[in-house]
Design a protein around this motif. Sequence first.
Motif, short mmCIF file in Angstrom:
data_model
loop_
_atom_site.label_atom_id
_atom_site.label_comp_id
_atom_site.label_asym_id
_atom_site.label_seq_id
_atom_site.Cartn_x
_atom_site.Cartn_y
_atom_site.Cartn_z
N PRO A 31 0.87 9.22 -5.33
CA PRO A 31 1.97 8.40 -5.82
C PRO A 31 1.65 6.90 -5.82
O PRO A 31 0.85 6.43 -4.99
CB PRO A 31 3.11 8.72 -4.85
CG PRO A 31 2.79 10.08 -4.34
CD PRO A 31 1.29 10.10 -4.23
N ASN A 32 2.27 6.19 -6.73
CA ASN A 32 2.02 4.76 -6.86
C ASN A 32 2.28 3.99 -5.57
O ASN A 32 1.54 3.06 -5.26
CB ASN A 32 2.88 4.18 -7.99
CG ASN A 32 2.39 4.63 -9.35
OD1 ASN A 32 1.24 5.01 -9.53
ND2 ASN A 32 3.28 4.59 -10.34
N ILE A 33 3.30 4.36 -4.83
CA ILE A 33 3.59 3.62 -3.60
C ILE A 33 2.45 3.77 -2.59
O ILE A 33 2.08 2.83 -1.91
CB ILE A 33 4.95 4.00 -2.99
CG1 ILE A 33 5.39 2.94 -1.96
CG2 ILE A 33 4.93 5.40 -2.40
CD1 ILE A 33 6.83 3.03 -1.55
N ASP A 76 19.04 0.73 -1.71
CA ASP A 76 19.07 0.69 -3.18
C ASP A 76 17.65 0.66 -3.77
O ASP A 76 17.34 -0.14 -4.64
CB ASP A 76 19.88 -0.50 -3.69
CG ASP A 76 20.17 -0.39 -5.19
OD1 ASP A 76 20.28 0.74 -5.71
OD2 ASP A 76 20.28 -1.46 -5.84
N CYS A 77 16.80 1.56 -3.27
CA CYS A 77 15.42 1.63 -3.72
C CYS A 77 15.29 2.74 -4.77
O CYS A 77 15.31 3.92 -4.43
CB CYS A 77 14.48 1.90 -2.54
SG CYS A 77 12.75 2.04 -3.02
N LYS A 78 15.15 2.35 -6.02
CA LYS A 78 15.06 3.32 -7.11
C LYS A 78 13.84 4.22 -6.96
O LYS A 78 13.89 5.41 -7.27
CB LYS A 78 15.02 2.61 -8.47
CG LYS A 78 16.18 1.68 -8.74
CD LYS A 78 17.51 2.39 -8.74
CE LYS A 78 18.62 1.43 -9.12
NZ LYS A 78 19.76 1.46 -8.24
N ASN A 160 10.97 1.80 1.83
CA ASN A 160 11.92 1.04 1.02
C ASN A 160 11.60 -0.45 1.03
O ASN A 160 11.60 -1.10 -0.02
CB ASN A 160 13.35 1.27 1.55
CG ASN A 160 13.97 2.55 1.04
OD1 ASN A 160 14.79 2.52 0.14
ND2 ASN A 160 13.59 3.68 1.61
N VAL A 161 11.31 -1.00 2.19
CA VAL A 161 10.99 -2.43 2.29
C VAL A 161 9.65 -2.71 1.62
O VAL A 161 9.50 -3.70 0.90
CB VAL A 161 11.02 -2.90 3.76
CG1 VAL A 161 10.51 -4.33 3.89
CG2 VAL A 161 12.43 -2.78 4.31
N PHE A 162 8.67 -1.82 1.83
CA PHE A 162 7.38 -2.01 1.17
C PHE A 162 7.56 -2.02 -0.34
O PHE A 162 6.95 -2.85 -1.04
CB PHE A 162 6.37 -0.94 1.60
CG PHE A 162 5.03 -1.17 0.95
CD1 PHE A 162 4.18 -2.13 1.44
CD2 PHE A 162 4.65 -0.45 -0.17
CE1 PHE A 162 2.97 -2.40 0.82
CE2 PHE A 162 3.44 -0.71 -0.80
CZ PHE A 162 2.60 -1.69 -0.30
#
Length: 178
Positions: A31-33, A76-78, A160-162
Amino acid sequence: MTRLNAVAPDQAAGAVKEMYDAIRQAIGVVPNIHQGIANSPTALQGFLQLGASLNAGQLGALDQEAIALAVSQAYDCKYCLAAHTLLAKKAGLTEVETIEVRRGTIKKPTLAALVQFVTQAIRPDGRITDEDVAAVKAAGYSDAQITEAVLTAAQIMFANVFQRVHQAPVDFPAAPSL
């Protein structure tokens, strides 16, 4: 466009390549993250090891994914909502239930107690009362599971913060809008 470098799978070497190979073996893609987190092999290793440890714990996949959805909705992390909606469905939630978890209206009493507890715990001003702990215990969660729930929330909060920093393109089907 990402803000940080993305370590592409075809450019990964050493420990990152080994971790990417394991990720690909487990889910088919990197995954991209994860490609952003891989800027620090130490961070990627810690993130993956934490996930593996939690998966071997007492809290089930369905509970973990409900926590991930609740945290990702609060942030609110899409990206994380998309990823964890897919994973929650694989863990056994219906699409309607994923939306209910995100709204805090899940009809399954055990999950409702867990989601409410975690949502309260992650609030910057959140204070956990004796009653909050008693409620999640009354829903059937053990001390070990409550501990793992808090650690699961922390891991998802990192993601989420990353994502706020990195802004990886979403590479999962979009989560339904609320």
